[in-house]
Design a protein around this motif. Structure first.
Motif, PDB file in Angstrom:
ATOM      1  N   THR A 115       8.445   4.433   1.857  1.00 63.83           N
ATOM      2  CA  THR A 115       9.069   5.654   2.351  1.00 63.83           C
ATOM      3  C   THR A 115      10.240   6.036   1.451  1.00 63.83           C
ATOM      4  OG1 THR A 115       9.992   6.718   4.318  1.00 63.83           O
ATOM      5  CG2 THR A 115      10.701   4.454   3.900  1.00 63.83           C
TER       6      THR A 115
ATOM      7  N   TYR B  56       0.843  -1.193   0.000  1.00 62.19           N
ATOM      8  CA  TYR B  56       0.000   0.000   0.000  1.00 62.19           C
ATOM      9  C   TYR B  56       0.883   1.250   0.000  1.00 62.19           C
ATOM     10  CZ  TYR B  56      -3.466  -3.458   1.484  1.00 62.19           C
ATOM     11  OH  TYR B  56      -4.283  -4.560   1.562  1.00 62.19           O
ATOM     12  N   PRO B  57       0.360   2.384  -0.510  1.00 63.05           N
ATOM     13  CA  PRO B  57       1.164   3.612  -0.573  1.00 63.05           C
ATOM     14  C   PRO B  57       1.789   4.032   0.752  1.00 63.05           C
ATOM     15  CG  PRO B  57      -0.805   3.869  -1.897  1.00 63.05           C
ATOM     16  CD  PRO B  57      -0.949   2.555  -1.176  1.00 63.05           C
ATOM     17  N   HIS B  58       1.044   3.879   1.864  1.00 68.27           N
ATOM     18  CA  HIS B  58       1.583   4.317   3.152  1.00 68.27           C
ATOM     19  C   HIS B  58       2.722   3.434   3.650  1.00 68.27           C
ATOM     20  CE1 HIS B  58      -1.193   1.169   4.679  1.00 68.27           C
ATOM     21  NE2 HIS B  58      -0.331   1.090   5.675  1.00 68.27           N
ATOM     22  N   GLN B  59       2.930   2.282   3.016  1.00 73.26           N
ATOM     23  CA  GLN B  59       3.991   1.380   3.442  1.00 73.26           C
ATOM     24  C   GLN B  59       5.333   1.675   2.775  1.00 73.26           C
ATOM     25  OE1 GLN B  59       1.798  -2.289   2.416  1.00 73.26           O
ATOM     26  NE2 GLN B  59       1.689  -2.770   4.591  1.00 73.26           N
TER      27      GLN B  59
ATOM     28  N   PHE C 245       2.913   6.345  -3.505  1.00 75.28           N
ATOM     29  CA  PHE C 245       3.430   6.385  -2.146  1.00 75.28           C
ATOM     30  C   PHE C 245       2.971   7.677  -1.476  1.00 75.28           C
ATOM     31  CE2 PHE C 245       6.588   8.368  -4.832  1.00 75.28           C
ATOM     32  CZ  PHE C 245       7.133   9.413  -4.093  1.00 75.28           C
ATOM     33  N   GLU C 246       3.147   7.765  -0.168  1.00 74.83           N
ATOM     34  CA  GLU C 246       2.691   8.921   0.588  1.00 74.83           C
ATOM     35  C   GLU C 246       3.865   9.665   1.210  1.00 74.83           C
ATOM     36  OE1 GLU C 246      -0.198   7.636   3.446  1.00 74.83           O
ATOM     37  OE2 GLU C 246      -1.631   6.969   1.916  1.00 74.83           O
ATOM     38  N   THR C 247       3.740  10.993   1.290  1.00 74.32           N
ATOM     39  CA  THR C 247       4.738  11.834   1.954  1.00 74.32           C
ATOM     40  C   THR C 247       4.042  12.917   2.754  1.00 74.32           C
ATOM     41  OG1 THR C 247       4.883  13.363   0.082  1.00 74.32           O
ATOM     42  CG2 THR C 247       6.431  11.498   0.089  1.00 74.32           C
ATOM     43  N   GLU C 248       4.755  13.469   3.751  1.00 79.01           N
ATOM     44  CA  GLU C 248       4.206  14.593   4.519  1.00 79.01           C
ATOM     45  C   GLU C 248       4.246  15.877   3.702  1.00 79.01           C
ATOM     46  OE1 GLU C 248       5.923  15.098   8.331  1.00 79.01           O
ATOM     47  OE2 GLU C 248       5.392  13.092   9.050  1.00 79.01           O
TER      48      GLU C 248
ATOM     49  N   LEU D 167      -0.551  12.125  -1.559  1.00 78.03           N
ATOM     50  CA  LEU D 167      -0.409  10.885  -2.310  1.00 78.03           C
ATOM     51  C   LEU D 167       0.380  11.228  -3.566  1.00 78.03           C
ATOM     52  CD1 LEU D 167      -1.154   7.867  -2.801  1.00 78.03           C
ATOM     53  CD2 LEU D 167      -3.148   8.698  -4.073  1.00 78.03           C
TER      54      LEU D 167
ATOM     55  N   HIS E 111      -1.571  14.516   4.424  1.00 75.24           N
ATOM     56  CA  HIS E 111      -0.408  14.045   3.668  1.00 75.24           C
ATOM     57  C   HIS E 111      -0.673  14.198   2.170  1.00 75.24           C
ATOM     58  CE1 HIS E 111      -3.161  10.609   3.862  1.00 75.24           C
ATOM     59  NE2 HIS E 111      -2.656  10.256   2.696  1.00 75.24           N
TER      60      HIS E 111
ATOM     61  N   LYS F  13       8.640   0.267   4.335  1.00 73.49           N
ATOM     62  CA  LYS F  13       8.907   0.524   5.746  1.00 73.49           C
ATOM     63  C   LYS F  13       9.057  -0.797   6.499  1.00 73.49           C
ATOM     64  CE  LYS F  13       6.230   4.829   5.862  1.00 73.49           C
ATOM     65  NZ  LYS F  13       5.021   5.485   6.399  1.00 73.49           N
TER      66      LYS F  13
END
Length: 307
Positions: free
Chosen positions: A255, A250-253, A289-292, A277, A275, A306
């Motif tokens: 980094t 998943y995108p949140h996994q 993926f996701e970033t702040e 996407l 966040h 991660k």
């Protein structure tokens, strides 16, 4: 206990439900998910007794669920089924719709029960409004209240929040499933919304082409999907080759790291409040993926799963 034993059903020559079996203990919540046309709605209708089975049997405790061949009025008295069309009476009020199946012998108790149910679905202020004047989401909330009125032993819900605004949906879900747990009402709900599944289901069935392809604890299935089809039912997913194996990530996994084997180029960014996407490309393949913080389009980054 609800016991579904090797049931099959066909519309004409097309098999819609193919040898499905499962058990559900009293008071538990079961979610059914899968792509459109996989058989979710048909399964609920079979459990309620709206259709005759081609094969198999369904029992609630020692009572067998039987279809129209055996009942003049299809459906089982100890169950309630909420379809996607709501089936409200348009020219009577919200309160009258909710109290339709409640006895008039003790009128004060009936009024108290209606008020309690309208509070659960957040429709108290609309009690005296005729159903024909409601929005689709308001009708769905009234229909939910009506199926709860007689406290069924088994409740079957087909996309119960599909018409309800996002700002109200979370509060309503918490109230409804809290009430169902308190009353120990066994519930099966078909849904496309992964939030329904992960937050409120005790057990999960994943359907594809009328068959169960995964079943069990929702978190375990989410964390360890056996196929991209299953993973994609929870949202965006990446199919990544690693050490000769295919992983569904998943995108949140993912980094951003200084160096890795997974190098991508940012092609789009989407602000999601807490966040971003990020849609990136690895050759012709899309990676999410996701970033702040936002990343400029064209930025090259390295990604890693991660720990």
């Amino acid at each position: 206990m609800l016991k579904v034993d090797h049931i099959s059903f066909s519309y004409k020559e097309k098999t819609t439900i193919n040898s499905i079996s499962f058990k559900l203990e009293k008071g538990r919540n079961l979610a059914v998910i899968g792509e459109s046309g996989c058989g979710k709605s048909t399964l609920l209708k079979l459990i309620y007794g709206l259709y005759d089975l081609n094969e198999g049997q369904i029992f609630w405790d020692e009572k067998e669920v039987l279809g129209p061949k055996y009942h003049l009025i299809p459906g089982m008295d100890f169950m309630k089924y909420l379809a996607q069309d709501f089936d409200l009476m348009p020219f009577i009020t919200v309160a009258e719709n909710v109290g339709k199946y409640l006895s008039n012998i003790y009128i004060d108790k009936k009024k108290e029960r209606i008020a309690e149910l309208l509070e659960i679905v957040e429709m108290t202020e609309y009690a005296n409004i005729k159903a024909k004047n409601l929005s689709g989401g308001q009708m769905q909330r009234v229909a939910l209240a009506r199926v709860l009125a007689l406290e069924p032993e088994v409740l079957l819900l087909d996309e119960p929040f599909s018409h309800i605004d996002n700002f109200r949906k979370n509060s309503l879900r918490r109230k409804l499933f809290g009430y169902l747990r308190e009353k120990q009402i066994t519930t099966i709900f078909a849904t496309h919304d992964s939030s329904d599944v992960l937050s409120f289901a005790d057990e999960l069935l994943v359907l594809k082409e009328g068959e169960i392809i995964e079943e069990g604890n929702p978190k375990l299935i989410y964390d360890n999907p056996k196929s991209k089809y299953v993973a994609s039912l929870f949202g965006d997913v990446n199919e990544i080759e690693s050490n000769g194996k295919t992983e569904f990530i998943y995108p949140h996994q993912l980094t951003v790291v200084e160096k890795s084997d997974l190098k991508v180029e940012v092609v789009n960014t989407y602000f999601l409040g807490s966040h971003y996407l990020i849609e990136a490309a690895q050759g012709k393949k899309s990676i999410f993926f996701e970033t702040e913080n936002n990343l400029p389009i064209g930025t090259e980054v390295h990604l890693k799963k991660k720990p």
